[in-house]
Design an enzyme around this catalytic site. Sequence first.
Site, PDB file in Angstrom:
ATOM      1  N   GLN A 103       0.844  -1.197   0.000  1.00 44.59           N
ATOM      2  CA  GLN A 103       0.000   0.000   0.000  1.00 44.59           C
ATOM      3  C   GLN A 103       0.877   1.243   0.000  1.00 44.59           C
ATOM      4  O   GLN A 103       0.375   2.345  -0.162  1.00 44.59           O
ATOM      5  CB  GLN A 103      -0.815   0.048   1.301  1.00 44.59           C
ATOM      6  CG  GLN A 103      -1.874  -1.009   1.431  1.00 44.59           C
ATOM      7  CD  GLN A 103      -2.555  -0.903   2.794  1.00 44.59           C
ATOM      8  OE1 GLN A 103      -1.949  -1.150   3.827  1.00 44.59           O
ATOM      9  NE2 GLN A 103      -3.809  -0.539   2.794  1.00 44.59           N
ATOM     10  N   HIS A 121      -0.917   1.537  -4.735  1.00 43.44           N
ATOM     11  CA  HIS A 121      -1.249   2.964  -4.660  1.00 43.44           C
ATOM     12  C   HIS A 121      -0.263   3.829  -5.437  1.00 43.44           C
ATOM     13  O   HIS A 121      -0.237   5.038  -5.279  1.00 43.44           O
ATOM     14  CB  HIS A 121      -1.336   3.421  -3.195  1.00 43.44           C
ATOM     15  CG  HIS A 121      -2.496   2.810  -2.471  1.00 43.44           C
ATOM     16  ND1 HIS A 121      -2.546   2.664  -1.106  1.00 43.44           N
ATOM     17  CD2 HIS A 121      -3.655   2.282  -2.930  1.00 43.44           C
ATOM     18  CE1 HIS A 121      -3.692   2.089  -0.768  1.00 43.44           C
ATOM     19  NE2 HIS A 121      -4.378   1.836  -1.849  1.00 43.44           N
TER      20      HIS A 121
END
Length: 247
Positions: A103, A121
């Site tokens: 992430q 991300h």
Amino acid sequence: MDRKIERIVELMIRSKNTIAVTGAGISTEAGIPDFRGENGIYRKLGENNVMKIINIDSFYKNPDKFYSFYREHFMFPPVEPSKAHYMLADMEKKGRLHGIVTQNIDNLHQKAGSKKVIPIHGNSERFVCTKRSCRHVYDRDYILNYPGTVPLCSSCGSVIKPDVVLFGEHIHNYIDARDSILRAQVLIVIGSSLTVYPLAGFVKEFSTFTQDLVIINKGRTELDHAATVKLDTGNTGDVLEKICGSL
Ligand SMILES: [Zn+2]
């Protein structure tokens, strides 16, 4: 603690496909602030206020406001990977770790030498021209040295966008990330409390299977009840070093 580490080592030695899922916890050990943490920007300014600026509509409608904010709050001086990042890279070299879904946007896994990284991300070290037919890639130095607030592409003059997922955008590599998590025999979650979707959803889906879920995190997570091993620690680097040394 040591018994749990032994158990994780056993699981990893038996596994033909081990995947790590990493969150902010692994990068705070390298000195990167956790946006959602105690001193994080979401707490300080309020998540809604951040969302109003760091979203894809605001980027296109008011790039000046977007970049003033982004430059102030999201561009950090470069840091080195933490011990935890290097240990994961070593595990991959030893053939004991087969991929990382992260992430984090800080590029630290790649910098530490991990080859199979899916940064869902995006990557804050990269900036991409927004013109579809151009897509020229820039690094952070170009942005920092740019003589104006909003950086423009040197080949076509269009606005350049940070290669990170803004609010209102889909995550990158959705299918690959989900596939690699669901296909794992052992899934090791590191430094994430599993509250951010859709990633938390993939891990939840995984946890309904019979494969083994390992969680290494400071504090509780949403899926502690489903974990084969849950290790609560604020020092992931040392834990991963012990595991790596026994593989
Ligand atoms: Zn361009």
